[in-house]
Design an enzyme around this catalytic site. Structure first.
Site, short mmCIF file in Angstrom:
data_model
loop_
_atom_site.label_atom_id
_atom_site.label_comp_id
_atom_site.label_asym_id
_atom_site.label_seq_id
_atom_site.Cartn_x
_atom_site.Cartn_y
_atom_site.Cartn_z
CG ASP A 133 100.48 -3.34 42.41
OD1 ASP A 133 99.69 -2.88 43.24
OD2 ASP A 133 101.31 -4.23 42.68
CG ASP A 286 103.71 -18.96 39.68
OD1 ASP A 286 104.91 -19.03 40.00
OD2 ASP A 286 103.33 -18.73 38.51
#
Length: 543
Positions: A133, A286
């Site tokens: 990214d 997460d």
């Protein structure tokens, strides 16, 4: 003119009179108004401290039984090493996807890619996916060249980019799962850009998933390559060692649930899909995925003796950003998943209570808030109000026990225990602020700032200038070009340091009964030093 002189001459007396009036007002309101409110705050803090103490004792008790009974993942779950099949070749090995998300990781991208490409797994049964990214074009070109270099050696490695950074890391991982070749994979291993797994990583994790259909995640431990770089990294190591040595092991052994650490873990893709996949509603995607997967009935396994090398943030700026995300994200997630956990009927009541009370409320909310509120506000204020009753056991004995239980997992740093206490108390200010922001869901709670890694940069400079910077180099760095006062000064820390210093002098002057001034002097100095930014690694700008 005479009137002006006269006013100037009476000014000192007027100031003295004002001071006397303020002092009288303080004495009038201290006992009937301030003392009851402060006593209430003390009692609330004592309850929270007791909650932390009980939680620590419970977890350490579990660890004693785990070690005495030699309860390892291999003794609890089926584990059979995967071997080559003479008839079918590598087909006995499941297809594994290895994802490496990165964002402008110029200093560490080579480390993670090299480690992933060196995993001991049949080349035709693994796909390595670099999710870049990066917004820096030169960094993107370097990463792409590195991927092409390994592809030319026969490694099945893909370089994937996006047109935007929507969802940050969660968005990149989610987009990565949409590629057609992922459909051939059964499991996905995730490594952040600074993580370097050993060659046998997949051999030691994937068999748990193959042999136990109820397991969704296998998590490895983090090993810090720069734990001795500076005092700040040593303090981080103490805190994180407790997390991995106790919290993760107890969660795995007792509940089959713990928070995914976002990296150095292998997921069963079917479990991820059943849980709804990656979600960018918080900055702890997460933990979010782990909670949702657990609510679907899946179990997790933590392997304590499987270590994956990585880097701790060594600059104060990077560490503050990381701690804000790690404090704000869980609090915000707790707010969003609490109704779902309460309404879930698939899990047993005791497991749901563990998730709500121990995992979220005590560790992610109470631990942050009580550390700052009690040790940096309530205890200092108590020396100004002698009418309140602050029991010594609550102020000293219980906190000292909690501290020792945290620090015992890093024996080499026990001599730094005082520094760790002062450091953690200063950081509790930032964590408490972030926790409240997350709980109230105010501001830009989902802002993601990637933790800066120094990696090869520090190796290069250590080789060029030596491991120890001279005072002259450090001073030149402090006054380097581009140095901004706003980036170095932290006003909240400085104000808190000033308040603690005032309380320390007050307690010393009036000879307080508990001699808290010793602690208050030390803690105020710690706040001031960190408020001025003199902590962590200084990165010199040498030409």
């Amino acid at each position: 003119m005479a009137d002006v002189v006269s006013e100037a001459m009476v000014a000192p007396g007027s100031l003295s009179a004002i001071f006397d009036q303020l002092l009288k007002l303080w004495l009038d309101v201290r006992a009937p108004i301030v003392a009851p409110m402060l006593q209430f705050a003390i009692n609330v803090c004592l309850v929270m401290v007791t909650m932390l103490f009980v939680e620590r004792i419970f977890m350490c008790g579990v660890m004693v039984f785990v070690k005495l009974l030699r309860r390892t993942p291999e003794s609890v779950y089926k584990f059979e090493a995967i071997k080559d099949d003479l008839e079918f070749g590598n087909s006995s090995y499941p297809m594994v996807l290895v994802q490496i998300p990165m964002y402008n990781e110029r200093e560490v991208y080579q480390l993670s890619i090299q480690a992933a490409c060196g995993l001991s797994w049949p080349a035709d049964r693994v796909i390595i996916q670099v999710l870049d990214d990066s917004t820096d074009q030169s960094t993107k070109e370097l990463v792409q060249m590195e991927v092409q270099r390994w592809a030319s050696k026969g490694i099945n490695i893909k370089y994937e980019t996006r047109s935007n950074r929507k969802g940050y890391k969660a968005g990149a991982l989610k987009q990565g799962m949409k590629h057609s070749y992922v459909a051939t994979c059964d499991y996905v291993a995730i490594f952040d850009a600074d993580f370097q797994p050993e060659a046998d990583y997949l051999m030691r994790t994937v068999p748990f998933l193959v042999g136990n259909p109820q397991i969704a995640l296998v998590q490895a431990r983090w090993k810090f390559v720069n734990g001795d770089e500076c005092l700040m990294t040593k303090m981080q190591e103490v805190s994180l060692n407790y997390h991995f040595s106790v919290e993760q092991r107890v969660g795995s052994a007792t509940y089959g649930f713990f928070g995914f650490n976002g990296t150095a873990g292998v997921w069963r893709i079917r479990a991820m899909e059943e849980a709804g996949g990656w979600n960018d509603r918080t900055t702890v995607e997460d933990m979010d995925l782990a909670v949702r997967a657990s609510l679907c009935g899946w179990k997790f396994v933590y392997i304590h003796d499987l270590e994956v090398k990585n880097e701790l943030p060594s600059t104060f700026k990077a560490f503050r950003f990381q701690q804000h995300r790690w404090s704000c994200g869980p609090a915000n997630l707790f707010r969003k998943v609490l109704p779902t956990i309460l309404g879930n009927q698939k899990l047993r009541l005791w497991k749901r209570l563990h998730m709500i009370y121990a995992f979220f409320f005590v560790r992610k909310i109470v631990a942050h808030i009580v550390t700052f509120t009690f040790y940096c506000v309530v205890i200092p204020a108590s020396v100004l109000v002698p009418e309140v009753d602050l029991p010594f056991w609550g102020a000293v004995y219980v906190p000292s026990t909690i501290t020792l239980l945290n620090a015992i997992t890093t024996p080499k740093s026990l001599h730094l225990l005082v520094f760790w206490i002062l450091f953690e108390n200063v950081m509790s200010l930032h964590r408490t602020k972030a926790t409240i922001i997350g709980l109230l869901d105010i501001g830009n709670v989902n802002e993601w700032v990637v933790t800066e890694k120094l990696g090869n940069l520090m190796k290069y400079r250590s080789a060029k200038y030596g491991k120890k910077y001279t005072l002259q180099r450090m001073a030149s760095n402090m006054l380097a070009r581009g140095w901004k006062m706003s980036e170095r000064l932290h006003i909240l820390e400085l104000w808190t340091g000033g308040f603690l210093m005032f309380c320390a002098w007050y307690d010393f002057y009036y000879q307080g009964k508990n001699h808290f001034f010793v602690y208050l002097f030390l803690q105020s100095v710690a706040f001031i030093i960190m408020g001025l930014g003199y902590v962590g690694t200084f990165v010199p700008s040498y030409s």
